[in-house]
Design a protein around this motif. Structure first.
Motif, short mmCIF file in Angstrom:
data_model
loop_
_atom_site.label_atom_id
_atom_site.label_comp_id
_atom_site.label_asym_id
_atom_site.label_seq_id
_atom_site.Cartn_x
_atom_site.Cartn_y
_atom_site.Cartn_z
N ARG A 132 29.58 53.01 27.30
CA ARG A 132 28.43 52.13 27.49
C ARG A 132 27.92 51.56 26.16
NH1 ARG A 132 30.69 51.98 31.20
NH2 ARG A 132 30.30 52.97 33.21
N VAL A 190 21.17 53.66 31.19
CA VAL A 190 21.48 52.38 30.57
C VAL A 190 20.42 51.37 30.99
CG1 VAL A 190 23.20 50.55 30.32
CG2 VAL A 190 23.95 52.91 30.69
N ASP A 197 31.75 48.52 26.70
CA ASP A 197 31.21 47.73 27.79
C ASP A 197 31.05 46.28 27.34
OD1 ASP A 197 29.41 46.54 29.75
OD2 ASP A 197 29.02 48.59 30.43
N VAL A 234 20.70 52.87 25.42
CA VAL A 234 21.44 53.88 26.16
C VAL A 234 20.95 55.26 25.72
CG1 VAL A 234 23.71 54.75 26.82
CG2 VAL A 234 23.46 52.35 26.14
#
Length: 428
Positions: free
Chosen positions: A163, A332, A167, A316
């Protein structure tokens, strides 16, 4: 959810199933009758068909015998060296005091044993360079040596990193904060963590995890320690050698070459800061809470057409990276902003909360893992894969990584005005 958690905790830490052992199972010997070995290796080995914990050695043979009886270990050796000379043993688990890691890792490698080495790998960076660059580890067919940063091997941590780094909507890391602490009273005054000669201190214990986390979040090495403040022992024992050099807690901030910043807090005797209560009421009480990693990312522009700019700024947070099989969560939060020139036209937030107790079925790393597998069980799986020459999940801690880790720890101590932990006199 509550019963799922109970199942994970019980099966992972208390009653893992016993696997039928293969003929070529890796036979481990334990150096030291440590408190961590049952959680870190003995328990995880029960459910692994290719691992047997076969022997233990301790300074006190009677203690080793009691330990072996309690944990079902068939062989007891009177000395560490006797264990290393046991030809039936393939690998060594080292959870000795930090100051002994360098010597007994080298002795184990010289004996031709693979080594699972508890963190920190050594007392300082000089020892780490000497260990991980040793000719014995460069030879063809050299033993496997792994510094046991177990949290990295769990799917939850890898999901957290995804993340941040992989991402499509994630920008570059801007700032990070990592905290881990033990409640006040957990470590008694005579604990070896307070011994400078045994390479003790908060930065050598929980601080190694927080430093490792920051380095993973940065995805590069910090180039500068901006600040390092420590809290010393409040009531050191009179005969505690070099007590003034021991950090009971460390708070340090770092910067990378490209401007990323991060802060760690490692406290082995944390108190106060209870939620919903004034700190004046709780400052003398043990502090409770989850380990936490928070990351702020820079805004990323995902659309820029005709003067209309759509940007996303992400934060995050991972809760409980240290024992994710008990419970964890990856939060997130994406803040979307649409601008025309300097004017904000629209802004909104999108949030999601994720858990990853095992690899998704569509992931190439998915195999036979179970949700109750602890981070130690995932780590053991990768250690076995490496010894057996299999590809595995691809998660690993190599020698260069361990060296850079200790370099960062040493620089933190220097910035705090403390001495780097002393080197061993052992030579090989």
């Amino acid at each position: 959810m509550f019963f799922n958690a109970l199942h994970r905790i019980y099966t992972g830490f208390i009653g893992p199933p016993t696997a039928r052992k293969q003929d070529d199972a890796i036979r481990f010997g334990l150096l030291g009758a440590s408190n961590i070995a049952p959680i870190a290796l003995v328990g995880p080995a029960k459910s692994h068909s290719e691992v047997i914990v076969a022997a233990v050695a301790a300074r006190d043979r009677s203690r080793a015998e009691a330990y072996a009886k309690k944990h079902g270990i068939p062989i007891v050796h009177s000395t560490y060296e006797d264990l290393l000379q046991d030809s039936s043993i393939d690998a060594i688990y080292i959870a000795l005091p930090n100051s002994l890691h360098y010597e007994w890792a080298l002795r184990s490698i010289r004996a031709g044993k693979h080594v699972l080495l508890e963190k920190p790998s050594c007392s300082n960076a000089e020892e780490a360079r000497a260990l991980f660059n040793h000719p014995l580890l460069k030879a063809k067919g050299a033993p496997v040596l792994l510094e046991a940063f177990h949290y990295r091997f769990h799917p939850a941590w890898q999901t957290f990193l995804t993340r941040i780094h992989r991402d499509p909507e994630a920008g570059q890391v801007k700032n990070a904060f990592v905290q881990q602490y033990l409640p006040k009273g957990f470590c008694p005054n005579d604990d070896i963590r307070w011994r400078f000669d045994l390479a003790g201190g908060a930065m050598m214990d929980f601080g190694t995890y927080t430093m490792s986390c920051l380095r993973q979040i940065f995805n590069q090495e910090p180039t500068e320690v901006l600040e390092a403040r420590f809290r010393g022992l409040l009531t050191p024992l009179p005969d505690l050698q070099d007590a003034g050099q021991i950090d009971q807690a460390m708070n340090a901030s770092y910067r990378t070459a490209d401007g990323k910043t991060g802060t760690l807090l490692a406290d082995l005797s944390a108190s106060g800061d209870w939620p919903l209560l004034p700190n004046s009421w709780t400052k003398s009480l043990p502090r409770l809470g989850w380990p936490k990693c928070e990351v702020e990312l820079e805004e990323r522009v995902i659309e820029d057409t005709d003067g209309r700019v759509h940007g996303v700024k992400r934060n995050v947070t991972m809760w409980n990276h240290l024992a994710p099989s008990v419970y964890h969560r990856v939060d997130v939060e994406d803040t979307h902003t649409i601008r025309v020139g300097d004017r904000v036209v629209k802004s909104w937030k999108e949030s999601k909360k994720e858990k990853a107790y095992k690899w998704p079925s569509c992931d190439i790393r998915a195999n036979d893992e179970q949700e109750w597998w602890t981070s130690y069980r995932h780590q053991l799986n990768e250690f076995v894969n490496k010894v057996k020459g299999r590809e595995g999940s691809g998660v690993w801690v190599d020698g260069d990584d361990s060296i850079r880790q200790m370099e960062a720890v040493d620089e933190t101590y220097r910035k705090a005005g403390l001495l780097v932990r002393p080197s061993s006199v052992f030579k090989l």
